[in-house]
Design a protein around this motif. Structure first.
Motif, PDB file in Angstrom:
ATOM      1  N   LYS A  10       0.820  -1.213   0.000  1.00 43.87           N
ATOM      2  CA  LYS A  10       0.000   0.000   0.000  1.00 43.87           C
ATOM      3  C   LYS A  10       0.858   1.269   0.000  1.00 43.87           C
ATOM      4  CE  LYS A  10      -3.829  -0.283   2.579  1.00 43.87           C
ATOM      5  NZ  LYS A  10      -4.774  -0.146   3.731  1.00 43.87           N
ATOM      6  N   LEU A  11       0.613   2.139  -0.966  1.00 38.85           N
ATOM      7  CA  LEU A  11       1.295   3.436  -1.004  1.00 38.85           C
ATOM      8  C   LEU A  11       0.367   4.502  -0.457  1.00 38.85           C
ATOM      9  CD1 LEU A  11       3.697   5.279  -1.977  1.00 38.85           C
ATOM     10  CD2 LEU A  11       2.361   5.631  -4.065  1.00 38.85           C
ATOM     11  N   GLY A  12       0.824   5.223   0.554  1.00 40.76           N
ATOM     12  CA  GLY A  12       0.068   6.352   1.086  1.00 40.76           C
ATOM     13  C   GLY A  12       0.521   7.645   0.427  1.00 40.76           C
ATOM     14  N   LEU A  32      -0.443  -0.573  -8.593  1.00 42.37           N
ATOM     15  CA  LEU A  32      -0.218   0.096  -7.321  1.00 42.37           C
ATOM     16  C   LEU A  32      -1.526   0.321  -6.565  1.00 42.37           C
ATOM     17  CD1 LEU A  32       2.370   1.113  -6.039  1.00 42.37           C
ATOM     18  CD2 LEU A  32       1.744   3.398  -6.800  1.00 42.37           C
ATOM     19  N   TYR A  33      -1.536  -0.062  -5.296  1.00 41.38           N
ATOM     20  CA  TYR A  33      -2.690   0.173  -4.426  1.00 41.38           C
ATOM     21  C   TYR A  33      -2.423   1.465  -3.654  1.00 41.38           C
ATOM     22  CZ  TYR A  33      -6.343  -0.790  -0.962  1.00 41.38           C
ATOM     23  OH  TYR A  33      -7.451  -0.717  -0.165  1.00 41.38           O
ATOM     24  N   ALA A  43     -11.766  16.121  -3.822  1.00 43.35           N
ATOM     25  CA  ALA A  43     -10.432  16.359  -4.406  1.00 43.35           C
ATOM     26  C   ALA A  43     -10.243  15.498  -5.661  1.00 43.35           C
ATOM     27  CB  ALA A  43      -9.360  16.020  -3.374  1.00 43.35           C
ATOM     28  N   PRO A  44      -9.366  15.940  -6.573  1.00 40.12           N
ATOM     29  CA  PRO A  44      -9.146  15.209  -7.825  1.00 40.12           C
ATOM     30  C   PRO A  44      -8.861  13.712  -7.672  1.00 40.12           C
ATOM     31  CG  PRO A  44      -8.116  17.356  -7.984  1.00 40.12           C
ATOM     32  CD  PRO A  44      -8.651  17.247  -6.582  1.00 40.12           C
ATOM     33  N   CYS A  45      -8.331  13.287  -6.527  1.00 43.56           N
ATOM     34  CA  CYS A  45      -8.040  11.859  -6.323  1.00 43.56           C
ATOM     35  C   CYS A  45      -9.203  11.099  -5.716  1.00 43.56           C
ATOM     36  CB  CYS A  45      -6.867  11.690  -5.352  1.00 43.56           C
ATOM     37  SG  CYS A  45      -5.291  12.134  -6.046  1.00 43.56           S
ATOM     38  N   SER A  46     -10.248  11.795  -5.299  1.00 49.57           N
ATOM     39  CA  SER A  46     -11.250  11.167  -4.429  1.00 49.57           C
ATOM     40  C   SER A  46     -11.849   9.897  -5.023  1.00 49.57           C
ATOM     41  CB  SER A  46     -12.351  12.162  -4.058  1.00 49.57           C
ATOM     42  OG  SER A  46     -12.919  12.732  -5.215  1.00 49.57           O
ATOM     43  N   ASP A  50      -7.577   3.900  -4.228  1.00 55.12           N
ATOM     44  CA  ASP A  50      -8.201   2.685  -3.715  1.00 55.12           C
ATOM     45  C   ASP A  50      -8.867   2.982  -2.379  1.00 55.12           C
ATOM     46  OD1 ASP A  50      -7.348   0.403  -5.599  1.00 55.12           O
ATOM     47  OD2 ASP A  50      -5.512   1.508  -5.291  1.00 55.12           O
ATOM     48  N   GLU A  51      -8.185   3.804  -1.562  1.00 57.35           N
ATOM     49  CA  GLU A  51      -8.802   4.298  -0.324  1.00 57.35           C
ATOM     50  C   GLU A  51      -8.619   5.807  -0.300  1.00 57.35           C
ATOM     51  OE1 GLU A  51      -7.467   2.357   3.380  1.00 57.35           O
ATOM     52  OE2 GLU A  51      -6.702   0.748   2.105  1.00 57.35           O
TER      53      GLU A  51
END
Lengths: 387, 387
Positions: A10-12, A32-33, A43-46, A50-51
């Motif tokens: 998991k990448l934060g 990539l998770y 936000a643009p990533c929302s 994945d989370e």
């Protein structure tokens, strides 16, 4: 970690803006998770992460909680709580770039001191604590005052030609930099991984317009081979001395006297590297992932000469975004539109960018003008429903 | 639709595999909101789609329900319920490619009939209903028997050299095609939008290996300008006669006698178009979106000669996937790895693909071999935990 060997890696990511969005888009190719933190629920990533966690990037507790179950933690904005990052690092989370370096870069004062202490060429400067200290530096003018923390996109920067400008000056801890007689502003994106391998993208040139917002970028920069080499040497020296892991954006001045000076740095993917997605063998986003995930760095070589234009909210329009001229722009060869998934526009808001590629310089400039004249971010209301 | 003017535009996609995944990845640039249907809860699109619905693509009710609130509906696999698509179309949902065309293509028998009725060059053929009808076509051998429905990746296809092969023949409605003396197998991806604008990608060449799985693709195909032009004419004629809207993959034979014949078609993005992501000005995924969203089609011109290698599950390994040799491959310039987000591997499962670009043909072939020798999809267990 043994019992977690089968767990999904998991990448934060701290920050869920467009830089995080393009990082996720690139990370798809590597399975990539991702888990993203941002205060804005839309936000643009929302919808892409994945989370997606809603929370303040500057709150110790929020960042601690967010980072506890990730394997590697990175940032897409430098205004984050570095105390939490340092604690997570102590607890065994891999945080790249390193929290101590993010902290140093967050403050333009410590940035400048780092350059001085490590023989990185930069403009001469003094540190001041407040406005009234300016009185001591009348002989140092003309200069540029930059507040230590919180400046962004030209905010927090003021030119002081003479004493008459002192009135408007910032009353905050800041850097007073000797005004450089600038020939060109260039930018180098450089990556360094844990093994110490470094790779720099060819420098690009920032062509400014009226306000202090980038008008367009040209890649490669039109500079001599010597200047390009000097810039790369400085950037390489910088990441090596910092023992930096990740992607660093290095903005430099080429002075009229030929000197190459570091202006400022950002410990993340950068607006001046967007065109690498189409124009270079490896994109800055994949390169950042490679650097922090301990993979070999990719080739930074140019595939095709390029330009990059920011797509900004048109002045006078605020509301639900409509992209006028999108079809006209998409009809042209070698024009790549990247929208950032922001539902609402306001004047000068970064809504997207356009990369333009062309082997022919004149055609490149023609296409830049075509994009700037035709692609406008407005709102439906004023358009009378015609989108 | 007036009261919905402010609603987010929604694209529905039937199928959540790798083709849908790369479609979403491309659609990020256009702020595309996607809703995906797939029977597998962990399908490659499951974490990327804005909405992901688990359900059977072949069930009338499931597809009807899924399609009710989307603006445009498309497919990434042709085995879908076309009755539901036709009903949704009647109810005003824009379905591209058109359901009647998907239905026609689903069955190799109606496909072949379409070619014959519309003067599209294809190999000579007869339709048979079952195995015993083969007895009437002894003089037509050698031939290829293809079952009408359900064939995929080489399954449902059988070469009949002489009567001795009749025993193994399919006992199902099928096409009996005259065996073509094949010089090359090529593929053309062509798009057509509602306005009737068409654009074909340059043909690529399929180089086969042992089994009937693609070994690698070369783009552009090494064929004469005449053959390339003829193939493009046929593909263009085909989409125009079908009044097709969307992306069509046209697989063709170049026969030893110089004839160019349509082998089969797929009404969607296709394995033989993956390399367009890096090698052409526009990718097949963006082109499909442009075609179905009534946008101008993008330039299909080649940027760099390319090859594409499928990343398949290594025989003998079944379980959680591990990508051996990934770093070695990523270290090389002009090699692009696309993994499909599939957690589990099994022999020959399509786990990803690699695009290779190089101006130099010899280097291109070297890199193909490097990838095939080094990148292996295996499992952890057999690797003794060393990933």
């Amino acid at each position: 970690m043994q019992e977690q060997a089968d767990k999904q890696f998991k990448l934060g990511v701290l920050g869920g803006g467009q830089l995080g969005r393009m990082l996720i888009q690139s990370g798809i190719n590597l399975n990539l998770y991702t888990k993203v933190l941002d205060p804005d629920p839309s936000a643009p990533c929302s919808n892409l992460a994945d989370e997606f966690v809603v929370g303040a990037l500057t709150e110790y507790k929020t960042v601690m909680q967010f980072g506890e179950d990730v394997d590697v933690l990175t940032i897409e904005i430098e205004n984050v709580n570095t105390e939490a990052l340092e604690e997570l690092e102590r607890q065994g989370v891999k945080v790249y770039p390193q929290p101590s370096l993010i902290r140093m870069i967050q403050d333009k004062r410590t940035q400048k001191q780092f350059y001085r202490e490590n023989d990185i060429p930069t403009s001469d400067f003094f540190l001041i604590s407040d406005k009234k200290e300016l009185e001591d530096f009348k002989n140092f003018l003309p200069a540029v005052q930059k507040i230590g923390k919180g400046g962004y996109d030209g905010r927090g920067v003021l030119k002081l030609k003479d004493e008459s400008d002192f009135e408007e000056a910032f009353d905050a801890p800041s850097v007073l930099e000797k005004l450089v007689d600038i020939e060109k502003e260039i930018s180098i994106i450089i990556a360094r991984n844990k093994k110490g391998e470094t790779k720099a993208f060819p420098p690009v040139e920032l062509v400014y317009h009226d306000a202090n917002l980038v008008d367009y970028l040209l890649g490669p920069a039109e500079i001599s081979e010597e200047v390009a080499q000097r810039a790369e040497e400085i950037a390489t020296d910088l990441v090596n001395k910092m023992e930096f892991v990740g992607l660093l954006a290095v903005e430099l001045f080429v002075a009229k006297d030929g000197k190459v000076l570091v202006n400022e740095i950002a410990p993340r993917t950068h607006n001046s590297g967007h065109q690498t997605i189409e124009a270079n063998y490896t994109s800055q986003f994949e390169q950042h992932l490679r650097a922090i995930l301990d993979m070999p760095l990719g080739s930074t070589k140019l595939r095709t000469p390029s330009a990059m234009v920011n797509v900004l909210g048109e002045p006078g329009y605020e509301g639900k975004a409509v992209y006028e001229g999108l079809n006209e722009v998409l009809a042209q060869e070698g024009i790549y539109v990247h929208l950032y998934g922001k539902l609402y526009t306001k004047p000068h808001r970064k809504m997207g960018h356009v990369t333009i590629i062309d082997e022919d310089k004149d055609k490149l400039l023609e296409k830049i003008n075509f994009v700037k004249e035709n692609l406008k971010v407005i709102t439906k209301e004023i358009e009378n429903g015609n989108d």
